[in-house]
Design an enzyme around this catalytic site. Structure first.
Site, short mmCIF file in Angstrom:
data_model
loop_
_atom_site.label_atom_id
_atom_site.label_comp_id
_atom_site.label_asym_id
_atom_site.label_seq_id
_atom_site.Cartn_x
_atom_site.Cartn_y
_atom_site.Cartn_z
N SER A 13 26.25 53.70 102.44
CA SER A 13 27.04 52.54 101.99
C SER A 13 27.73 51.91 103.18
CB SER A 13 28.10 53.04 101.01
OG SER A 13 29.07 52.05 100.78
N TYR A 50 35.32 59.15 98.73
CA TYR A 50 33.93 58.73 98.47
C TYR A 50 33.25 58.42 99.80
CZ TYR A 50 30.15 55.39 97.50
OH TYR A 50 28.95 54.73 97.49
N LYS A 86 29.91 60.17 102.03
CA LYS A 86 28.74 59.48 102.61
C LYS A 86 28.64 59.79 104.10
CE LYS A 86 27.22 57.39 98.93
NZ LYS A 86 26.02 57.88 98.28
P1 NAD Z 1 24.74 54.87 89.52
O1 NAD Z 1 25.94 55.67 89.15
O2 NAD Z 1 24.32 53.80 88.60
O3 NAD Z 1 23.50 55.84 89.77
C1 NAD Z 1 23.64 57.16 90.25
C2 NAD Z 1 22.81 58.07 89.36
O4 NAD Z 1 22.91 59.41 89.83
C3 NAD Z 1 23.27 58.07 87.92
O5 NAD Z 1 22.16 57.85 87.07
C4 NAD Z 1 23.86 59.47 87.71
O6 NAD Z 1 23.70 59.91 86.38
C5 NAD Z 1 23.07 60.27 88.72
N1 NAD Z 1 23.74 61.48 89.23
C6 NAD Z 1 24.97 61.57 89.78
N2 NAD Z 1 25.20 62.83 90.16
C7 NAD Z 1 24.09 63.55 89.90
C8 NAD Z 1 23.72 64.91 90.09
N3 NAD Z 1 24.56 65.79 90.63
N4 NAD Z 1 22.48 65.28 89.71
C9 NAD Z 1 21.63 64.41 89.13
N5 NAD Z 1 21.92 63.12 88.92
C10 NAD Z 1 23.15 62.70 89.30
O7 NAD Z 1 25.00 54.27 90.97
P2 NAD Z 1 24.19 53.19 91.79
O8 NAD Z 1 25.03 51.99 91.88
O9 NAD Z 1 22.82 53.11 91.30
O10 NAD Z 1 24.23 53.88 93.22
C11 NAD Z 1 23.18 54.73 93.68
C12 NAD Z 1 23.60 55.32 95.01
O11 NAD Z 1 23.89 54.25 95.91
C13 NAD Z 1 24.85 56.19 94.95
O12 NAD Z 1 24.65 57.29 95.81
C14 NAD Z 1 25.93 55.28 95.47
O13 NAD Z 1 26.98 56.00 96.09
C15 NAD Z 1 25.19 54.43 96.47
N6 NAD Z 1 25.79 53.11 96.69
C16 NAD Z 1 26.03 52.28 95.63
C17 NAD Z 1 26.64 51.05 95.83
C18 NAD Z 1 26.94 50.14 94.68
O14 NAD Z 1 27.77 49.24 94.83
N7 NAD Z 1 26.31 50.27 93.51
C19 NAD Z 1 26.98 50.65 97.13
C20 NAD Z 1 26.70 51.50 98.19
C21 NAD Z 1 26.10 52.73 97.96
C1 UD1 Z 2 33.71 48.21 96.49
C2 UD1 Z 2 34.06 49.62 96.86
C3 UD1 Z 2 33.11 50.12 97.94
C4 UD1 Z 2 31.65 49.95 97.51
C5 UD1 Z 2 31.44 48.47 97.18
C6 UD1 Z 2 30.03 48.16 96.73
C7 UD1 Z 2 36.46 49.88 96.51
C8 UD1 Z 2 37.80 49.94 97.16
N1 UD1 Z 2 35.43 49.68 97.34
O1 UD1 Z 2 33.94 47.38 97.59
O2 UD1 Z 2 33.35 51.49 98.22
O3 UD1 Z 2 30.79 50.36 98.55
O4 UD1 Z 2 32.35 48.10 96.13
O5 UD1 Z 2 29.85 48.45 95.40
O6 UD1 Z 2 36.32 50.02 95.31
N2 UD1 Z 2 37.70 41.39 93.44
C9 UD1 Z 2 38.63 40.64 92.73
N3 UD1 Z 2 38.85 40.96 91.42
C10 UD1 Z 2 38.21 41.97 90.79
C11 UD1 Z 2 37.25 42.74 91.51
C12 UD1 Z 2 37.04 42.43 92.85
O7 UD1 Z 2 39.23 39.72 93.28
O8 UD1 Z 2 38.46 42.21 89.59
C13 UD1 Z 2 37.42 41.04 94.86
C14 UD1 Z 2 37.77 42.14 95.85
O9 UD1 Z 2 39.10 42.03 96.28
C15 UD1 Z 2 36.73 41.84 96.98
C16 UD1 Z 2 35.53 41.30 96.22
O10 UD1 Z 2 36.03 40.84 94.97
O11 UD1 Z 2 37.22 40.82 97.82
C17 UD1 Z 2 34.45 42.35 95.97
O12 UD1 Z 2 35.03 43.48 95.35
P1 UD1 Z 2 34.15 44.72 94.83
O13 UD1 Z 2 33.05 44.25 93.98
O14 UD1 Z 2 35.10 45.72 94.25
O15 UD1 Z 2 33.47 45.30 96.15
P2 UD1 Z 2 34.13 45.82 97.53
O16 UD1 Z 2 35.57 45.58 97.57
O17 UD1 Z 2 33.33 45.25 98.64
#
Ligand code: NAD
Ligand code: UD1
Length: 339
Positions: free
Chosen positions: A124, A148, A152
């Site tokens: 991330s 979190y 990572k």
């Molecule tokens: P998500 O929660 O939708 O998907 C994660 C999946 O992993 C879920 O289906 C959950 O049930 C499964 N899971 C969690 N722990 C498990 C375990 N111990 N064993 C088996 N299954 C397990 O999240 P996502 O948004 O799809 O994210 C996927 C990955 O990407 C995560 O590792 C997350 O940290 C990373 N990531 C997500 C974002 C984002 O904004 N969505 C941003 C940066 C990184």
């Molecule tokens: C969040 C997570 C980050 C994760 C990323 C991608 C936190 C502190 N950080 O970051 O770990 O990797 O999402 O999924 O949770 N905002 C509003 N109102 C809202 C929601 C968000 O104004 O109700 C603004 C925030 O201040 C920011 C932008 O929208 O400026 C994006 O926010 P968000 O979607 O939460 O993502 P990140 O802050 O980038």
């Protein structure tokens, strides 16, 4: 390739499964459904017309991981499984370290025991902490801001050490910026539990009348309009990035690569774009900054193009349009079986 996908029932995982199937890969998904939905994978099967082997289980179960890798003849792993809610990681760090770090160790041990040494890991942009320069390049210093993020970083360190110890591993760590949107069919998308903390799902629920107004966290940042700027990335572009990354692993090596667009949009840009595609007003109120938020965060995505030949192709309106279609067709997420 025969690929084991951990966490494939989640948001990014389900979209990636669909793209992998379209490219002819064979998939086994392991998910404990703590935040994923079996229904998502059913829809992936129906959309692709191809089967997915789904196993309910936990990555911490090393014996299960070993038997899955062995019996299914997996050649590579895409590792999405993990907990991601930043607030929960602050209130319950033990669960996060156990699930994310211990879970990854157990998976890697099983991979080593089965001689499967290709892995794509979901990292991330949070590993960069507060941006010291923009756009963020991969050599930016790494610093976690919450438990979190620490999980990572610890996993990234472990993967770097593993590769240094044995270069027969092939490893891609993908640092996602802000994934948004949904598949264009409207059949799979993000189904957050409770009140969304991320911006795009919150806006979508306001547009759909499920929430009264958006609270914008801060209007006095040093950005174009005073609201925070981020690098929003269509989830299908991200999914395609995983296909490119896993195929590039055939050549071996280790990489740490940003998956972003390189373009920053403010919160108000997002509100206006969503109003345009939905034809609905998004009432909002500008309130205090959210503690820990950066003013601006966006990627230099050029390394992904060099390494994997990948770059994001979908623009802001497409992200909003696809997210809106998913929201409208599935107001109750995957609980809405009629969709
Ligand atoms: P998500 O929660 O939708 O998907 C994660 C999946 O992993 C879920 O289906 C959950 O049930 C499964 N899971 C969690 N722990 C498990 C375990 N111990 N064993 C088996 N299954 C397990 O999240 P996502 O948004 O799809 O994210 C996927 C990955 O990407 C995560 O590792 C997350 O940290 C990373 N990531 C997500 C974002 C984002 O904004 N969505 C941003 C940066 C990184
Ligand atoms: C969040 C997570 C980050 C994760 C990323 C991608 C936190 C502190 N950080 O970051 O770990 O990797 O999402 O999924 O949770 N905002 C509003 N109102 C809202 C929601 C968000 O104004 O109700 C603004 C925030 O201040 C920011 C932008 O929208 O400026 C994006 O926010 P968000 O979607 O939460 O993502 P990140 O802050 O980038």
């Amino acid at each position: 390739m025969r690929i084991l996908v951990t966490g494939g029932a989640g948001y990014i995982g389900s979209h990636t499964c669909l793209e992998l199937l379209a490219c002819g890969h064979e998939l086994v998904v392991v998910d404990n459904f703590c935040n994923g939905h079996e229904e998502a994978l059913g829809r992936v099967e129906r959309l692709s017309g191809k089967p997915v082997t789904v196993v309910e289980g936990d990555i911490q179960d090393r014996a299960l991981m070993t038997s899955l890798l062995r019996e299914k003849g997996s050649e590579a792993v895409i590792h999405f499984a993990g907990l991601k809610a930043v607030g929960d990681s602050v209130s319950d760090p033990l669960s996060f370290y156990t699930n994310n770090v211990f879970g990854t160790i157990s998976l890697l041990e099983a991979m080593r025991d089965c001689d499967v040494r290709k892995i794509v890991f979901s990292s991330s942009a949070t590993v960069y902490g507060d941006p010291r320069w923009l756009p963020i390049t991969e050599n930016h210093p790494l610093r976690a801001k919450n438990p979190y993020g620490t999980t990572k970083l610890v996993i990234e360190d472990l993967l770097r050490d593993l590769y240094r110890s044995d270069s027969s591993w092939a490893i891609a760590m993908l640092r996602y910026f802000n994934p948004v949107g949904a598949h264009e069919s409207g059949r799979i998308g993000e189904d957050p539990k409770g009140v969304p903390t991320n911006l795009m799902p919150f806006i979508a629920q306001v547009a759909n009348g499920r929430r009264d107004e958006l609270r914008i966290w801060g209007g006095d940042y040093p950005t174009r309009d005073g609201t925070g700027e981020r690098d929003y990335n269509h989830v299908v572009d991200l999914a395609e990035g995983h296909v490119a990354a896993i195929e590039a692993l055939e050549a071996g090596g280790m990489s740490e690569v940003n998956l972003g667009t390189g373009t920053a949009y403010t919160v108000l840009d997002m509100v206006r774009a969503f109003e345009e595609v939905s034809g609905r007003p998004i009432p909002y109120k500008i309130v205090e900054r959210r503690p820990g938020d950066a003013a601006s965060c966006f990627a230099d995505p050029s390394l992904a193009e060099q390494r994997f030949g990948w770059r994001a192709r979908r623009g802001l309106l497409e992200m909003c349009r696809d997210h809106w279609r998913w929201e409208q067709q599935n107001p109750d997420g995957y609980r809405d079986r009629s969709a």
